[in-house]
Design a protein around this motif. Structure first.
Motif, PDB file in Angstrom:
ATOM      1  N   ARG A 149       0.855  -1.182   0.000  1.00 18.86           N
ATOM      2  CA  ARG A 149       0.000   0.000   0.000  1.00 18.86           C
ATOM      3  C   ARG A 149       0.897   1.241   0.000  1.00 18.86           C
ATOM      4  O   ARG A 149       1.888   1.298   0.711  1.00 18.86           O
ATOM      5  N   ARG A 150       0.477   2.223  -0.797  1.00 17.66           N
ATOM      6  CA  ARG A 150       1.232   3.473  -0.874  1.00 17.66           C
ATOM      7  C   ARG A 150       0.263   4.653  -0.809  1.00 17.66           C
ATOM      8  O   ARG A 150      -0.922   4.511  -1.130  1.00 17.66           O
ATOM      9  N   PRO A 151       0.758   5.840  -0.388  1.00 22.26           N
ATOM     10  CA  PRO A 151      -0.121   7.028  -0.365  1.00 22.26           C
ATOM     11  C   PRO A 151      -0.636   7.340  -1.765  1.00 22.26           C
ATOM     12  O   PRO A 151       0.075   7.202  -2.756  1.00 22.26           O
ATOM     13  N   HIS A 152      -1.886   7.764  -1.832  1.00 18.99           N
ATOM     14  CA  HIS A 152      -2.468   8.148  -3.122  1.00 18.99           C
ATOM     15  C   HIS A 152      -1.773   9.411  -3.628  1.00 18.99           C
ATOM     16  O   HIS A 152      -1.505  10.331  -2.838  1.00 18.99           O
ATOM     17  N   PRO A 153      -1.473   9.497  -4.918  1.00 20.06           N
ATOM     18  CA  PRO A 153      -0.719  10.660  -5.425  1.00 20.06           C
ATOM     19  C   PRO A 153      -1.468  11.987  -5.332  1.00 20.06           C
ATOM     20  O   PRO A 153      -0.840  13.048  -5.286  1.00 20.06           O
TER      21      PRO A 153
END
Length: 208
Positions: A127-131
């Motif tokens: 999971r990664r931060p939304h751009p």
């Protein structure tokens, strides 16, 4: 061979014969209660049965491949569908959110969260931060899992593409119409009470 051995051999041959005839209306509907086939020539009926058998063979082969791939990667069917969606989205430069995945898989938000937790623990996704949306996160497939999916399901899809490519444009149109018509025969009222029209023989009733 002993009489007992003969009997076992006969039983195996009978079992194999039945297994190979599960799409033949002469075997599964001999009284023509669902499928009328006495208006067909023997050659026409044999051709139809061969086509139905080929469809069954394809379906069984596809299910075996899917099962083997999922077993190898320790995934269930929904997990694999999620990974393929994530790969397609990443290839199209479209961020994958939990909401989009939930819509694609037709499962609840809570079930999607559990699915992603499971895939993340297994090292399949991160999971990664939304751009652009600080309240959301995106999901990406790990390089190792991406390679494994391409090696199994991706390679198989490439082979299927080549089979379709080898058809003439006319044959592709014919097969496309056939598959669309076949999809429309899928029963969506399993378990519903039969009506009078349901019990009437039909030459177009699906088998298998």
């Amino acid at each position: 061979m002993t009489p007992a051995g003969d009997a076992r051999g006969d039983a195996r041959r009978d079992a194999r014969r039945i297994s190979e005839s599960l799409t033949d209306p002469r075997v599964i509907d001999p009284r023509q209660e669902l499928v009328r086939h006495d208006d067909l020539s023997e050659e026409e009926l044999e051709q139809i049965v061969r086509l139905l058998a080929a469809m069954r063979e394809w379906r069984d082969a596809d299910q075996r491949l899917s099962f083997e791939s999922r077993t190898h990667m320790k995934l269930n069917e929904t997990d694999m569908r999620a990974l393929r969606y994530i790969i397609a989205s990443m290839n199209s430069d479209v961020p994958v959110t939990a909401g989009a995945l939930s819509d694609h898989l037709h499962i609840s938000t809570a079930s999607t969260t559990k699915l992603l937790d499971r895939l993340e623990r297994a090292g399949h996704v991160v999971r990664r931060p939304h751009p652009t949306d600080r309240r959301a996160v995106t999901v990406e497939i790990t390089p190792e899992t991406h390679r494994e999916v391409r090696r199994t399901m991706g390679l198989q899809h490439a082979r299927r593409f080549e089979v379709v490519r080898a058809l003439s444009p006319q044959d592709r149109d014919t097969v496309t119409r056939f598959l669309h018509a076949l999809s429309e025969t899928t029963l969506t009222t399993v378990g519903a009470p039969a009506t009078e029209s349901d019990s009437a023989p039909s030459a177009a009733a699906p088998l298998g």
